[in-house]
Each structure stands twice: as C-alpha cells, then as structure tokens.
Design a protein around this motif. Structure first.
Motif, PDB file in Angstrom:
ATOM      1  N   LYS A   1       0.836  -1.206   0.000  1.00 35.37           N
ATOM      2  CA  LYS A   1       0.000   0.000   0.000  1.00 35.37           C
ATOM      3  C   LYS A   1       0.875   1.262   0.000  1.00 35.37           C
ATOM      4  N   PHE A   2       1.865   1.300   0.891  1.00 34.63           N
ATOM      5  CA  PHE A   2       2.654   2.528   0.997  1.00 34.63           C
ATOM      6  C   PHE A   2       3.701   2.649  -0.107  1.00 34.63           C
ATOM      7  N   ASP A   3       4.174   1.519  -0.669  1.00 31.00           N
ATOM      8  CA  ASP A   3       5.039   1.624  -1.854  1.00 31.00           C
ATOM      9  C   ASP A   3       4.275   2.331  -2.975  1.00 31.00           C
TER      10      ASP A   3
ATOM     11  N   ALA B   1       0.034  15.749  12.545  1.00 29.74           N
ATOM     12  CA  ALA B   1       0.451  15.050  13.776  1.00 29.74           C
ATOM     13  C   ALA B   1       1.930  15.276  14.111  1.00 29.74           C
ATOM     14  N   PRO B   2       2.879  15.191  13.144  1.00 32.69           N
ATOM     15  CA  PRO B   2       4.281  15.364  13.540  1.00 32.69           C
ATOM     16  C   PRO B   2       4.553  16.717  14.211  1.00 32.69           C
ATOM     17  N   SER B   3       4.047  17.810  13.643  1.00 32.67           N
ATOM     18  CA  SER B   3       4.356  19.110  14.271  1.00 32.67           C
ATOM     19  C   SER B   3       3.584  19.286  15.584  1.00 32.67           C
TER      20      SER B   3
ATOM     21  N   LEU C   1       9.333   5.504  14.615  1.00 30.71           N
ATOM     22  CA  LEU C   1       8.694   4.244  14.211  1.00 30.71           C
ATOM     23  C   LEU C   1       7.652   4.515  13.121  1.00 30.71           C
ATOM     24  N   GLY C   2       7.699   3.761  12.014  1.00 28.72           N
ATOM     25  CA  GLY C   2       6.777   4.008  10.900  1.00 28.72           C
ATOM     26  C   GLY C   2       7.031   5.405  10.357  1.00 28.72           C
ATOM     27  N   CYS C   3       8.310   5.675  10.077  1.00 31.63           N
ATOM     28  CA  CYS C   3       8.736   7.059   9.743  1.00 31.63           C
ATOM     29  C   CYS C   3       8.141   7.539   8.426  1.00 31.63           C
ATOM     30  N   GLY C   4       7.714   6.605   7.544  1.00 32.08           N
ATOM     31  CA  GLY C   4       7.139   7.011   6.264  1.00 32.08           C
ATOM     32  C   GLY C   4       8.131   7.837   5.458  1.00 32.08           C
TER      33      GLY C   4
ATOM     34  N   VAL D   1      12.334   3.740  11.006  1.00 34.82           N
ATOM     35  CA  VAL D   1      12.008   2.337  10.708  1.00 34.82           C
ATOM     36  C   VAL D   1      10.674   2.300   9.982  1.00 34.82           C
ATOM     37  N   ASP D   2      10.612   1.530   8.910  1.00 32.25           N
ATOM     38  CA  ASP D   2       9.343   1.433   8.171  1.00 32.25           C
ATOM     39  C   ASP D   2       9.351   0.154   7.349  1.00 32.25           C
ATOM     40  N   LEU D   3       8.169  -0.378   7.094  1.00 37.18           N
ATOM     41  CA  LEU D   3       8.050  -1.592   6.278  1.00 37.18           C
ATOM     42  C   LEU D   3       8.125  -1.289   4.782  1.00 37.18           C
TER      43      LEU D   3
ATOM     44  N   GLY E   1       9.427   2.029  -0.495  1.00 33.85           N
ATOM     45  CA  GLY E   1       9.110   3.259  -1.231  1.00 33.85           C
ATOM     46  C   GLY E   1       9.074   4.466  -0.311  1.00 33.85           C
ATOM     47  N   MET E   2       8.478   4.309   0.863  1.00 33.91           N
ATOM     48  CA  MET E   2       8.419   5.417   1.827  1.00 33.91           C
ATOM     49  C   MET E   2       9.827   5.728   2.345  1.00 33.91           C
ATOM     50  N   LEU E   3      10.628   4.677   2.619  1.00 40.04           N
ATOM     51  CA  LEU E   3      11.987   4.904   3.130  1.00 40.04           C
ATOM     52  C   LEU E   3      12.837   5.647   2.089  1.00 40.04           C
TER      53      LEU E   3
ATOM     54  N   GLN F   1      14.465  -0.985   7.069  1.00 41.35           N
ATOM     55  CA  GLN F   1      13.200  -1.567   6.599  1.00 41.35           C
ATOM     56  C   GLN F   1      12.844  -2.751   7.486  1.00 41.35           C
ATOM     57  N   ALA F   2      11.848  -2.582   8.312  1.00 46.63           N
ATOM     58  CA  ALA F   2      11.451  -3.645   9.247  1.00 46.63           C
ATOM     59  C   ALA F   2      10.071  -3.350   9.800  1.00 46.63           C
ATOM     60  N   ASP F   3       9.459  -4.387  10.339  1.00 44.87           N
ATOM     61  CA  ASP F   3       8.227  -4.213  11.111  1.00 44.87           C
ATOM     62  C   ASP F   3       8.608  -3.575  12.456  1.00 44.87           C
ATOM     63  N   ILE F   4       7.809  -2.626  12.924  1.00 46.06           N
ATOM     64  CA  ILE F   4       8.232  -1.877  14.119  1.00 46.06           C
ATOM     65  C   ILE F   4       8.323  -2.774  15.368  1.00 46.06           C
ATOM     66  N   VAL F   5       7.400  -3.729  15.498  1.00 43.09           N
ATOM     67  CA  VAL F   5       7.446  -4.577  16.706  1.00 43.09           C
ATOM     68  C   VAL F   5       8.662  -5.510  16.633  1.00 43.09           C
TER      69      VAL F   5
ATOM     70  N   ALA G   1       5.888   7.689  17.246  1.00 39.94           N
ATOM     71  CA  ALA G   1       5.056   6.799  16.411  1.00 39.94           C
ATOM     72  C   ALA G   1       3.869   7.635  15.936  1.00 39.94           C
ATOM     73  N   ALA G   2       4.086   8.393  14.855  1.00 36.63           N
ATOM     74  CA  ALA G   2       3.033   9.277  14.339  1.00 36.63           C
ATOM     75  C   ALA G   2       2.234   8.541  13.273  1.00 36.63           C
ATOM     76  N   ASP G   3       0.947   8.333  13.530  1.00 39.32           N
ATOM     77  CA  ASP G   3       0.043   7.743  12.536  1.00 39.32           C
ATOM     78  C   ASP G   3       0.490   6.348  12.093  1.00 39.32           C
ATOM     79  N   VAL G   4       1.083   5.588  12.995  1.00 41.03           N
ATOM     80  CA  VAL G   4       1.486   4.224  12.620  1.00 41.03           C
ATOM     81  C   VAL G   4       0.840   3.166  13.516  1.00 41.03           C
ATOM     82  N   LEU G   5       0.530   3.515  14.772  1.00 39.40           N
ATOM     83  CA  LEU G   5      -0.124   2.513  15.630  1.00 39.40           C
ATOM     84  C   LEU G   5      -1.520   2.206  15.107  1.00 39.40           C
ATOM     85  N   ILE G   6      -2.005   3.049  14.183  1.00 41.15           N
ATOM     86  CA  ILE G   6      -3.299   2.806  13.540  1.00 41.15           C
ATOM     87  C   ILE G   6      -3.268   1.562  12.639  1.00 41.15           C
ATOM     88  N   TYR G   7      -2.067   1.003  12.417  1.00 41.11           N
ATOM     89  CA  TYR G   7      -1.979  -0.238  11.633  1.00 41.11           C
ATOM     90  C   TYR G   7      -1.827  -1.471  12.521  1.00 41.11           C
ATOM     91  N   LEU G   8      -1.889  -1.241  13.834  1.00 40.56           N
ATOM     92  CA  LEU G   8      -1.853  -2.352  14.800  1.00 40.56           C
ATOM     93  C   LEU G   8      -3.145  -2.305  15.593  1.00 40.56           C
ATOM     94  N   GLY G   9      -3.752  -3.461  15.829  1.00 39.39           N
ATOM     95  CA  GLY G   9      -4.943  -3.503  16.677  1.00 39.39           C
ATOM     96  C   GLY G   9      -4.532  -3.662  18.125  1.00 39.39           C
TER      97      GLY G   9
HETATM   98  C1  LIG Z   1       0.331   7.072   7.652  1.00 42.58           C
HETATM   99  S1  LIG Z   1       2.010   6.763   7.454  1.00 42.58           S
HETATM  100  C2  LIG Z   1       2.750   7.843   8.656  1.00 42.58           C
HETATM  101  C3  LIG Z   1       4.186   8.163   8.314  1.00 42.58           C
HETATM  102  C4  LIG Z   1       4.863   9.148   9.265  1.00 42.58           C
HETATM  103  N1  LIG Z   1       4.995   8.631  10.597  1.00 42.58           N
HETATM  104  C5  LIG Z   1       4.111  10.465   9.292  1.00 42.58           C
HETATM  105  O1  LIG Z   1       3.624  10.850  10.342  1.00 42.58           O
HETATM  106  O2  LIG Z   1       4.030  11.085   8.203  1.00 42.58           O
HETATM  107  C6  LIG Z   1       2.210   5.181   8.196  1.00 42.58           C
HETATM  108  C7  LIG Z   1       3.572   4.568   7.939  1.00 42.58           C
HETATM  109  O3  LIG Z   1       3.730   3.476   8.825  1.00 42.58           O
HETATM  110  C8  LIG Z   1       4.290   2.381   8.112  1.00 42.58           C
HETATM  111  N2  LIG Z   1       3.870   1.163   8.825  1.00 42.58           N
HETATM  112  C9  LIG Z   1       2.606   0.745   9.070  1.00 42.58           C
HETATM  113  N3  LIG Z   1       2.636  -0.365   9.827  1.00 42.58           N
HETATM  114  C10 LIG Z   1       3.937  -0.651  10.063  1.00 42.58           C
HETATM  115  C11 LIG Z   1       4.611  -1.661  10.788  1.00 42.58           C
HETATM  116  N4  LIG Z   1       3.935  -2.631  11.416  1.00 42.58           N
HETATM  117  N5  LIG Z   1       5.965  -1.637  10.827  1.00 42.58           N
HETATM  118  C12 LIG Z   1       6.651  -0.665  10.178  1.00 42.58           C
HETATM  119  N6  LIG Z   1       6.072   0.330   9.482  1.00 42.58           N
HETATM  120  C13 LIG Z   1       4.726   0.332   9.418  1.00 42.58           C
HETATM  121  C14 LIG Z   1       3.763   2.530   6.702  1.00 42.58           C
HETATM  122  O4  LIG Z   1       4.586   1.869   5.782  1.00 42.58           O
HETATM  123  C15 LIG Z   1       3.756   4.036   6.534  1.00 42.58           C
HETATM  124  O5  LIG Z   1       4.962   4.501   6.003  1.00 42.58           O
END
Ligand SMILES: C[S@@+](CC[C@H](N)C(=O)[O-])C[C@H]1O[C@@H](n2cnc3c(N)ncnc32)[C@H](O)[C@@H]1O
Length: 395
Positions: A203-205, A223-225, A244-247, A265-267, A270-272, A286-290, A305-313
């Motif tokens: 998706k993010f690539d 969110a970052p600022s 974490l999930g630096c995008g 760190v990011d999966l 393309g984002m990295l 390039q790695a999963d954050i956990v 962890a800006a806008d990345v925990l939203i991909y974990l339940g």
């Molecule tokens: C919405 S973007 C936010 C990027 C950045 N933190 C920001 O605030 O602009 C979410 C990022 O988290 C990464 N991501 C989502 N789940 C991840 C995981 N489990 N491990 C590593 N990266 C993850 C995605 O690839 C994406 O680059």
C-alpha cells in the motif's frame, strides 16, 4: 437589520468568498440568513462556502434551501448534486443532476459525477455489477478501475454491504492483489488484529510519491508538528530519536530542533526512499516496528510513532517490546485514532484505540505527561479524530 444592511452584508460575504476568506464569508452569509431566511443567494453562498471548506454534510441543507427557491439556477442544482455525491447520497445526486439537466446540458465534469453516482446507486440497489459499472464507463477495459473506485468510495462512506458486493467481484478478478485482499478481510473477518506486513508494504510503496501532497496539502495532516510542540513542553534536547513508521520522514523537520541522531524504521521501501531524500536520518531501516523493537540492544531517549499505531490492533506486543528500548526518563510520543472502548478495526483497515485501553497498557512502564484529542486528518466527508500522547518512561 435594514434591507440596505442586508445587501451590504451579502456583498461583503460574496467578496470574502471570492478572496478565499471562508470564515468571513460564512459569518456574512449566516448574518444575512438570520435577517432574511428566504435569501436564496445567501443560502447558495453559504452552501458553496461550506463545500469549499470540505464540510459537505453541512453544505447540503443551505444548497437544498437555495434550490427550492423559484430563483434557483441550474448551477445551484449542480452544486447540490456534487455535495450529495460527496456525502454518499448517490441516488439523491442523480435525481438532482437530472433536474439540472432539464434546464440545459450538464457541464462535462458534472456529467461525469452524475454517471459515477448512477453506477454507485445501481450497485447499492442490487443491479448486476457489469450493468451498473457500464453506467459509468462504456469502456470494458476500464471496468476494473471503475470497480476499484466504487469499492474505495463505498468503504469511505461506510456503505459496507455495497462494499462487500463489489469487493467480492473485484477479489475474483484480481486474486494476487494483497491490498484489496486485506481491505476485504477487514469487512468480512472479525478476527483481524493488525494490518499484515505485505499489505502495509504494498500500500505505501504505491502511495509514497503522492503521500506528502495528499496528507499535508489535501488532508491537513499535522500530527508530527503537533507532537513536536507537545514534546517541547517537556524537553529541549535528545541524543537519539527513533521514528517508528517514519514514512517519508515528515517528522524530521519538526523534530530537528532537538538536535538528535535520527533513526527511522518502516516496512515500505518506497516510503523509506522518500525519507532518504531528506538527508535527515542517520539510519533508515526496513522492518516491522514490533520486530525491530524486540531485536534492539540499544536505547533511545525519544521514540515517535506518528500515525502508525493505527496499523496495529492489539498494542500489547508493541508496549512490551518498547519499554526496554526507551531510556528511563526518556519519552514516547505517538498518535492513535479514537475508539470508544478497547480497540477496533475500522472499514478503512486502520485501527482505533480507546484512551483507557492505551493507558492500561502503557502505565506499568510509562507516566502520561500529555494527552490531547484533536483532528488528525480529513476523512471522507468528515475528519478522523485522534489522540496525541506524550509519555515518560518510568525509572
Ligand atoms: C500514515 S504513514 C505515517 C508516516 C509518518 N509517521 C508520518 O507521520 O508522516 C504510516 C507509515 O507506517 C508504516 N507502517 C505501518 N505499519 C507498520 C509496521 N507494522 N511496521 C513498520 N512500518 C509500518 C507505513 O509503511 C507508513 O509509512
């Protein structure tokens, strides 16, 4: 208000609208309507101003009022049709576009929105998918892209039965599409507990090139600022920051003032790659954050962890892996989307977390310094509400 004052207030509101001063325009049109609720031009002006502010739900009522007037022009109906489409009322949009078309041919873009609305309304009403899609595009080659758009629109407007119908049709035709497979799983499988790695990467690539423009310019994502401002109330400098999930690295600039070495760190490769273009990160991994946190021997004095925990339940594995990586006295700054209770998956495939749930997991190791509820970014016709946190690692 005298008639003359009404006219002057209306003219000022029109001028404010033309100059892009939306708040002044809205206040002016509302003042006119308070004095004269039947002022059709002011109803139209208010509706248009609210549309300009992407407050589509609110724009419908004044636009309806305007178009009910005998003075209504075809262009007012076209605007109402667009507003209805943007609130997910597809059959309502078709009906209004058709009323406008009685007064003359629709402009090309309105004609296209009408066709899209007709196709979406037909899917909702159970018309055979191929027949419904042909209302939007006569080109069979375009069928898949029209269907993907329909699926995205239904998911965004939470018209979930229609999303499942078109989603199943799409899944049969593109079985290797991991992004679609996850989007469908979210709508059909209650056991989903995180976004899978292959989905996140794909998706993010695919999104990396448009990410900054889409999030910052179109969706007003800050969110970052906002997190940097909250962190600055508790510290002036750090030596090691982990993002974490630096995008694409949107946090690099707001956190540059803390003078730290930055690790991202990011999966998504393309984002990295986009983050690397900023020349702000000492390391990009390039790695999963956990997984990354579990493997760490080093520590950090700020973890973001800006806008990345939203991909974990379930956030329990994350907090468990995180605690040893944050130095005692160090900070953890992050955002979540807001849930009423526990955690839940949203039709978007992202996850929302309740404040009590976050605190339960965090407080054995962290003290909550700040918690703010804010608008995270625009979402469909509304906004996604988020929780921003700054926590300190206990000694
Ligand atoms: C919405 S973007 C936010 C990027 C950045 N933190 C920001 O605030 O602009 C979410 C990022 O988290 C990464 N991501 C989502 N789940 C991840 C995981 N489990 N491990 C590593 N990266 C993850 C995605 O690839 C994406 O680059």
């Amino acid at each position: 208000m005298s008639q003359q004052t009404v006219a002057e207030t209306f003219n000022s509101a029109v001028q404010a609208s033309g100059e892009g001063r939306g708040e002044d325009a809205e206040a002016g049109f509302r003042a006119v309507l308070a004095a004269d609720p039947n002022h059709a031009e002011a109803q139209f002006g208010l509706g248009l101003t609210l549309m300009g502010a992407r407050r589509f739900n609110e724009s419908v009522e004044p636009l309806r009022n305007a178009t009910a007037s005998p003075a209504a022009e075809a262009v007012w109906l076209v605007c109402l049709g667009q507003a209805l489409y943007l609130t997910g009322d597809f059959s309502g949009a078709v009906e209004v576009f058709d009323r406008a078309a009685c007064q003359g041919p629709l402009p090309a873009n309105a004609d296209q929105v009408r066709a899209r609305a007709a196709a979406l309304a037909a899917i909702i009403n159970g018309v055979l998918i191929e027949d419904a899609l042909s209302l939007y595009s006569a080109d069979p080659e375009e069928e898949l892209s029209v269907a993907r758009e329909a699926f995205a629109v239904f998911s965004a407007f939470e018209q979930l039965d229609a999303a499942r119908t078109i989603g199943a049709w799409l899944a049969e035709r593109s079985p290797d599409d991991v992004v679609h497979a996850y989007a469908m799983r979210v709508l059909t499988d209650a056991s989903v507990s995180r976004a899978p790695a292959d989905y996140v990467a794909a998706k993010f690539d695919g999104f990396a090139d448009q990410f900054d423009h889409q999030l910052v310019t179109l969706l007003d994502y800050q969110a970052p600022s906002l997190l940097a401002g909250m962190v600055a109330r508790h510290a002036t400098a750090f030596s090691e920051i982990l993002d974490l999930g630096c995008g694409t690295g949107l946090s690099a600039e707001p956190f540059a003032g803390f003078g730290a070495r930055l690790t991202g760190v990011d999966l998504s490769g393309g984002m990295l790659a986009k983050a690397a273009e900023r020349n702000a990160y000492a390391r990009l991994i390039q790695a999963d954050i956990v997984d990354f946190l579990r493997d760490r021997a080093e520590t950090f004095d700020l973890v973001l962890a800006a806008d990345v925990l939203i991909y974990l339940g379930d956030l329990a594995p994350l907090f468990e892996a995180l605690s040893p990586v944050v130095r005692p006295g160090g900070l953890f700054a992050f955002s979540v989307e807001v849930a009423a209770d526990g955690w839940s998956v949203l039709p978007s495939g992202r996850f929302a977390h309740a404040d009590a749930y976050v605190r339960d997991l965090a407080t054995p190791a962290f003290e909550v310094l700040e918690h703010e509820i804010t608008d995270l970014r625009r979402e469909g016709a509304g906004v996604a509400r988020g929780g921003l946190y700054v926590m300190r690692r206990k000694a």
